[in-house]
Every structure is written in structure tokens, then in C-alpha cells.
Design a protein around this motif. Structure first.
Motif, PDB file in Angstrom:
ATOM      1  N   ILE A 192       0.629  -1.226   0.055  1.00 30.74           N
ATOM      2  CA  ILE A 192      -0.116   0.009  -0.014  1.00 30.74           C
ATOM      3  C   ILE A 192       0.739   1.321  -0.047  1.00 30.74           C
ATOM      4  CG2 ILE A 192      -1.658   1.086   1.436  1.00 30.74           C
ATOM      5  CD1 ILE A 192      -2.721  -1.548   2.338  1.00 30.74           C
ATOM      6  N   GLY A 193       1.767   1.025   0.787  1.00 29.32           N
ATOM      7  CA  GLY A 193       2.849   2.366   0.938  1.00 29.32           C
ATOM      8  C   GLY A 193       3.586   2.583  -0.433  1.00 29.32           C
ATOM      9  N   PHE A 194       3.993   1.456  -0.950  1.00 25.88           N
ATOM     10  CA  PHE A 194       4.521   1.646  -2.351  1.00 25.88           C
ATOM     11  C   PHE A 194       3.802   2.332  -3.212  1.00 25.88           C
ATOM     12  CE2 PHE A 194       8.446  -1.022  -1.033  1.00 25.88           C
ATOM     13  CZ  PHE A 194       9.308  -0.305  -1.688  1.00 25.88           C
ATOM     14  N   ALA A 195       2.708   1.564  -3.567  1.00 26.13           N
ATOM     15  CA  ALA A 195       1.484   2.148  -4.439  1.00 26.13           C
ATOM     16  C   ALA A 195       1.298   3.570  -4.328  1.00 26.13           C
ATOM     17  CB  ALA A 195       0.327   1.274  -4.278  1.00 26.13           C
ATOM     18  N   GLY A 196       0.953   3.872  -3.000  1.00 25.12           N
ATOM     19  CA  GLY A 196       0.992   5.334  -2.683  1.00 25.12           C
ATOM     20  C   GLY A 196       1.977   6.258  -3.133  1.00 25.12           C
ATOM     21  N   TRP A 197       3.079   5.778  -2.591  1.00 25.79           N
ATOM     22  CA  TRP A 197       4.184   6.554  -3.286  1.00 25.79           C
ATOM     23  C   TRP A 197       4.342   6.936  -4.812  1.00 25.79           C
ATOM     24  CZ3 TRP A 197       8.497   4.493  -5.843  1.00 25.79           C
ATOM     25  CH2 TRP A 197       9.691   5.295  -6.093  1.00 25.79           C
ATOM     26  N   ARG A 198       4.162   5.773  -5.527  1.00 26.20           N
ATOM     27  CA  ARG A 198       4.193   5.668  -6.976  1.00 26.20           C
ATOM     28  C   ARG A 198       3.138   6.441  -7.469  1.00 26.20           C
ATOM     29  NH1 ARG A 198       7.140   2.122  -9.680  1.00 26.20           N
ATOM     30  NH2 ARG A 198       5.909   2.206 -11.456  1.00 26.20           N
ATOM     31  N   VAL A 199       1.820   6.616  -6.916  1.00 22.37           N
ATOM     32  CA  VAL A 199       0.836   7.532  -7.443  1.00 22.37           C
ATOM     33  C   VAL A 199       1.038   8.918  -7.263  1.00 22.37           C
ATOM     34  CG1 VAL A 199      -1.836   7.959  -7.336  1.00 22.37           C
ATOM     35  CG2 VAL A 199      -0.769   5.582  -7.513  1.00 22.37           C
ATOM     36  N   TRP A 200       1.651   9.037  -6.017  1.00 19.79           N
ATOM     37  CA  TRP A 200       1.844  10.654  -5.884  1.00 19.79           C
ATOM     38  C   TRP A 200       3.005  10.997  -6.865  1.00 19.79           C
ATOM     39  CZ3 TRP A 200       6.920  11.884  -4.230  1.00 19.79           C
ATOM     40  CH2 TRP A 200       7.050  13.428  -3.946  1.00 19.79           C
ATOM     41  N   ARG A 201       4.065  10.216  -7.035  1.00 22.71           N
ATOM     42  CA  ARG A 201       5.164  10.465  -7.767  1.00 22.71           C
ATOM     43  C   ARG A 201       4.576  10.699  -9.225  1.00 22.71           C
ATOM     44  NH1 ARG A 201       9.390   6.034  -8.874  1.00 22.71           N
ATOM     45  NH2 ARG A 201       7.715   5.762 -10.372  1.00 22.71           N
ATOM     46  N   SER A 202       3.713   9.927  -9.546  1.00 22.33           N
ATOM     47  CA  SER A 202       3.091  10.230 -11.140  1.00 22.33           C
ATOM     48  C   SER A 202       2.104  11.405 -11.288  1.00 22.33           C
ATOM     49  CB  SER A 202       2.365   8.751 -11.454  1.00 22.33           C
ATOM     50  OG  SER A 202       3.210   7.624 -11.536  1.00 22.33           O
ATOM     51  N   GLY A 203       1.683  11.830 -10.202  1.00 24.48           N
ATOM     52  CA  GLY A 203       0.907  12.903 -10.076  1.00 24.48           C
ATOM     53  C   GLY A 203      -0.657  12.784 -10.838  1.00 24.48           C
ATOM     54  N   LEU A 204      -0.868  11.436 -10.367  1.00 23.34           N
ATOM     55  CA  LEU A 204      -2.240  10.963 -10.785  1.00 23.34           C
ATOM     56  C   LEU A 204      -3.508  11.555  -9.471  1.00 23.34           C
ATOM     57  CD1 LEU A 204      -1.758   7.551 -12.014  1.00 23.34           C
ATOM     58  CD2 LEU A 204      -1.976   9.521 -13.140  1.00 23.34           C
ATOM     59  N   GLY A 205      -3.815  12.556  -9.479  1.00 24.92           N
ATOM     60  CA  GLY A 205      -4.597  13.312  -8.577  1.00 24.92           C
ATOM     61  C   GLY A 205      -5.820  12.710  -7.908  1.00 24.92           C
ATOM     62  N   ALA A 206      -6.703  12.126  -9.202  1.00 27.34           N
ATOM     63  CA  ALA A 206      -7.757  11.070  -8.642  1.00 27.34           C
ATOM     64  C   ALA A 206      -7.351   9.748  -7.937  1.00 27.34           C
ATOM     65  CB  ALA A 206      -8.756  11.112  -9.895  1.00 27.34           C
ATOM     66  N   ALA A 207      -6.556   9.071  -8.750  1.00 25.51           N
ATOM     67  CA  ALA A 207      -5.902   8.006  -7.862  1.00 25.51           C
ATOM     68  C   ALA A 207      -5.464   8.222  -6.564  1.00 25.51           C
ATOM     69  CB  ALA A 207      -4.860   7.183  -8.723  1.00 25.51           C
ATOM     70  N   HIS A 208      -4.708   9.379  -6.305  1.00 26.57           N
ATOM     71  CA  HIS A 208      -4.100   9.775  -5.184  1.00 26.57           C
ATOM     72  C   HIS A 208      -5.341   9.917  -4.067  1.00 26.57           C
ATOM     73  CE1 HIS A 208      -0.634  10.637  -2.510  1.00 26.57           C
ATOM     74  NE2 HIS A 208      -1.242  11.757  -2.017  1.00 26.57           N
ATOM     75  N   LYS A 209      -6.325  10.529  -4.610  1.00 23.51           N
ATOM     76  CA  LYS A 209      -7.402  10.907  -3.533  1.00 23.51           C
ATOM     77  C   LYS A 209      -7.922   9.509  -3.171  1.00 23.51           C
ATOM     78  CE  LYS A 209      -8.565  15.452  -4.893  1.00 23.51           C
ATOM     79  NZ  LYS A 209      -9.343  16.183  -5.696  1.00 23.51           N
ATOM     80  N   LEU A 210      -8.100   8.581  -3.903  1.00 25.53           N
ATOM     81  CA  LEU A 210      -8.726   7.431  -3.656  1.00 25.53           C
ATOM     82  C   LEU A 210      -7.689   6.450  -2.951  1.00 25.53           C
ATOM     83  CD1 LEU A 210     -10.111   6.218  -7.150  1.00 25.53           C
ATOM     84  CD2 LEU A 210     -11.454   6.598  -5.326  1.00 25.53           C
ATOM     85  N   TRP A 211      -6.388   6.698  -2.922  1.00 25.13           N
ATOM     86  CA  TRP A 211      -5.408   6.006  -2.215  1.00 25.13           C
ATOM     87  C   TRP A 211      -5.488   6.500  -0.553  1.00 25.13           C
ATOM     88  CZ3 TRP A 211      -1.683   7.571   1.297  1.00 25.13           C
ATOM     89  CH2 TRP A 211      -0.697   6.427   1.729  1.00 25.13           C
ATOM     90  N   TRP A 212      -5.822   7.970  -0.595  1.00 24.38           N
ATOM     91  CA  TRP A 212      -6.052   8.391   0.911  1.00 24.38           C
ATOM     92  C   TRP A 212      -7.361   7.636   1.300  1.00 24.38           C
ATOM     93  CZ3 TRP A 212      -2.755  10.320   4.145  1.00 24.38           C
ATOM     94  CH2 TRP A 212      -1.387  10.614   3.642  1.00 24.38           C
ATOM     95  N   LEU A 213      -8.485   7.713   0.352  1.00 25.98           N
ATOM     96  CA  LEU A 213      -9.820   7.203   0.858  1.00 25.98           C
ATOM     97  C   LEU A 213      -9.683   5.737   1.397  1.00 25.98           C
ATOM     98  CD1 LEU A 213     -12.804   7.360   1.199  1.00 25.98           C
ATOM     99  CD2 LEU A 213     -12.810   6.725  -1.180  1.00 25.98           C
TER     100      LEU A 213
END
Length: 148
Positions: free
Chosen positions: A56-77
Motif C-alpha cells: 500500500i505504501g509503495f503504491a501510494g508513493w508511486r501514484v503521488w510521484r506520477s501526479g495522478l490526483g484522482a488516484a491519489h485521493k482514492l489512495w487516501w480514501l
């Protein structure tokens, strides 16, 4: 610089999950519940969740690094729902409410995977074992609610 936030994502997911696991009492009340035949032994939960929190941590970092805003919000959710479930289930002893939370977690994990599948496939794949475990945990939660 791009790897600097990775330890923070891992600390948040692994550390947060660990702290919540330590904060909720899982012994007496849970031990007394009627359990389905597919209930795993208690020792299984820590290594499974520890591994999943790393993913989960790796996926969150990868999405944050990629700048995928909607996916990043879903990660936080999904993380918020993940961290909300243990207190609802183990501390409040509300199996029905916990079932609602974990079904929402299932939906958030699927939504995250759908949002990352085309542009950040590794993050989506990191969530595949998480989805399998949370779906199993949802079935277990539903069975516990039904039996108790």
C-alpha cells in the motif's frame, strides 16, 4: 529527491497500520465470538497485514510521484477506511457497521485499481493481493455478523 518521500509513505501505511493494530484490543471479545469454519488462525493476520501495508505504501508513493490526483485521493480514501475498520469492529464491537466500512474499503480498492490500471499499472497490481485479502476479510466480517 524522487525517492525521499518513499519512507514517509511506508511509515504512514506500515506504522499507521501497526499503531492501530496495537491500539485495538482483539482478545477476549473476539475470542468469544462464534466463528465460521474458514476463520484463519490469529497468527496469520500480522504477517499478511504487514506485507499488504508495504504494498500500500509503495503504491501510494508511486501514484503521488506520477501526479495522478484522482488516484491519489482514492489512495487516501482506502487508507482512511482501512484505518477506520479495526476500531469499529474490535473497539466498538459493531459488526454491522464494520461490514459497511469494509465493503466501502472494497469499493475504494477497486476504484483505485481502476484509476491506476492504464497509467500506473504497477500500483494497480500492488493492490491485487490487498483486494483479495479485503474481499476475504469482508466475507469473514459478514459471517461473523451473521453468526453473532
Amino acid at each position: 529527491m524522487r525517492y525521499l518521500p518513499l519512507p514517509l509513505f511506508l511509515l504512514l501505511s506500515v506504522g499507521g497500520g501497526g499503531l492501530i493494530g496495537l491500539a485495538v484490543e482483539t482478545g477476549g471479545w473476539y475470542a468469544d465470538l462464534a466463528k465460521p469454519s474458514f476463520n484463519p488462525p490469529d497468527w496469520v493476520f500480522a504477517p499478511v497485514w504487514g506485507t499488504l501495508y508495504i504494498f500500500i505504501g509503495f503504491a501510494g508513493w508511486r501514484v503521488w510521484r506520477s501526479g495522478l490526483g484522482a488516484a491519489h485521493k482514492l489512495w487516501w480514501l482506502q487508507l482512511a477506511l482501512n484505518f477506520a475498520w479495526p476500531p469499529v469492529f474490535f473497539s466498538a464491537h459493531t459488526l454491522g457497521a464494520a461490514l459497511i466500512v469494509i465493503l466501502a474499503l472494497d469499493a475504494a480498492v477497486v476504484a483505485f485499481m481502476a484509476a491506476t490500471w492504464r497509467t500506473e499499472r504497477i500500483s494497480a497490481l500492488l493492490f491485487l493481493p490487498y483486494l483479495a485479502w479485503v474481499a476475504y476479510a469482508s466475507l469473514l466480517n459478514a459471517a461473523l455478523w451473521w453468526l453473532n
